[in-house]
Design a protein around this motif. Structure first.
Motif, mmCIF file in Angstrom:
data_model
loop_
_atom_site.group_PDB
_atom_site.id
_atom_site.type_symbol
_atom_site.label_atom_id
_atom_site.label_comp_id
_atom_site.label_asym_id
_atom_site.label_seq_id
_atom_site.Cartn_x
_atom_site.Cartn_y
_atom_site.Cartn_z
ATOM 1 N N ALA A 1 0.840 -1.208 0.000
ATOM 2 C CA ALA A 1 0.000 0.000 0.000
ATOM 3 C C ALA A 1 0.869 1.249 0.000
ATOM 4 O O ALA A 1 0.626 2.189 -0.765
ATOM 5 N N ASN B 1 2.376 2.110 -3.430
ATOM 6 C CA ASN B 1 1.439 2.248 -4.542
ATOM 7 C C ASN B 1 1.516 1.079 -5.514
ATOM 8 O O ASN B 1 1.407 1.245 -6.723
ATOM 9 N N VAL C 1 0.135 -2.938 -6.641
ATOM 10 C CA VAL C 1 -1.107 -3.709 -6.682
ATOM 11 C C VAL C 1 -0.842 -5.163 -6.306
ATOM 12 O O VAL C 1 -1.752 -5.981 -6.265
ATOM 13 N N ALA D 1 -3.356 -6.930 -4.261
ATOM 14 C CA ALA D 1 -4.006 -5.784 -3.607
ATOM 15 C C ALA D 1 -4.375 -4.719 -4.634
ATOM 16 O O ALA D 1 -3.920 -3.579 -4.556
ATOM 17 N N SER D 2 -5.197 -5.096 -5.590
ATOM 18 C CA SER D 2 -5.585 -4.162 -6.638
ATOM 19 C C SER D 2 -6.444 -3.036 -6.064
ATOM 20 O O SER D 2 -7.377 -3.270 -5.301
ATOM 21 N N ARG D 3 -6.083 -1.824 -6.441
ATOM 22 C CA ARG D 3 -6.873 -0.646 -6.096
ATOM 23 C C ARG D 3 -6.327 0.519 -6.917
ATOM 24 O O ARG D 3 -5.143 0.540 -7.254
ATOM 25 N N ASN E 1 -4.533 3.750 -7.770
ATOM 26 C CA ASN E 1 -3.480 4.517 -7.106
ATOM 27 C C ASN E 1 -2.699 5.261 -8.185
ATOM 28 O O ASN E 1 -2.970 5.073 -9.375
ATOM 29 N N GLU F 1 -10.928 -2.139 -7.635
ATOM 30 C CA GLU F 1 -10.820 -2.105 -6.177
ATOM 31 C C GLU F 1 -11.082 -3.498 -5.609
ATOM 32 O O GLU F 1 -12.052 -4.152 -5.970
ATOM 33 N N MET F 2 -10.181 -3.965 -4.744
ATOM 34 C CA MET F 2 -10.395 -5.228 -4.047
ATOM 35 C C MET F 2 -9.660 -5.191 -2.720
ATOM 36 O O MET F 2 -8.730 -4.413 -2.549
ATOM 37 N N GLU F 3 -10.089 -6.001 -1.803
ATOM 38 C CA GLU F 3 -9.381 -6.129 -0.531
ATOM 39 C C GLU F 3 -8.049 -6.826 -0.774
ATOM 40 O O GLU F 3 -7.972 -7.733 -1.621
#
Length: 177
Positions: free
Chosen positions: A42, A45, A47, A64-66, A68, A76-78
């Protein structure tokens, strides 16, 4: 206590090693590593991040796709912990798309990957999972799985013509929006 981990860079021999299976998922060190990887990806930055990228040659990574700054259009995913992961089935369709890597800063490559994959992995609670992944998330899984086998995305690029600087990649992305 959770802490950010140092991400090793291309040239470090750990990035070229095959990683070991994790036998004891509930081990305190393994659980701490998971938390630190989630925090580190995170902060950077990213994924996804694999344990070898922080000098730990074990078969563990985080997807950890989101959205950024590096991947503004990422879904977006957890953050998902994947221990001893493997691809059990894949599409015949290959799709090329741009990839970067926290261990290879400043460069993007156009990398061919399977469009969809069926995968198996163990989660941080020791539960065996199987999922079908498509598109960007399938790409992340394949990229991180490669790290566990000592492969980096540069090894998969078909031509040096398929390489671009991060700066130029971001400029082209901004023109699209």
């Amino acid at each position: 206590m959770n802490s950010l981990l140092s991400i090793i860079k291309l040239g470090n021999p750990i990035l070229r090693q095959s990683s070991s299976l994790i036998e004891n998922i509930q081990d305190e060190q393994t659980q701490c590593l998971i938390d630190n990887l989630i925090m580190t990806v995170a902060n950077a930055n990213g994924v996804g991040i694999a344990a070898p990228q922080v000098s730990i040659s074990q078969r563990l990574f985080i997807v950890a796709s989101r959205p950024n700054p590096r991947y503004p259009n990422a879904p977006e995913m957890e953050p998902t912990v994947m221990i001893n992961p493997k691809i059990v089935e894949n599409s015949t369709e290959i799709v090329k798309d741009w990839e970067g890597c926290l261990s290879i800063p400043g460069i993007r490559g156009l990398v061919p990957r399977y469009h969809w994959i069926n995968v198996e992995y163990t989660d941080r609670n020791g539960e065996l999972k199987d999922n079908m992944l498509v598109d960007f998330v399938a790409r992340i899984f394949q990229h991180e799985c490669d790290h566990l086998d000592g492969v980096v995305f540069l090894d998969r690029v078909e031509s040096s013509q398929d390489l671009i600087s991060e700066e130029e990649y971001q400029r082209l992305q901004n023109l699209k929006t």
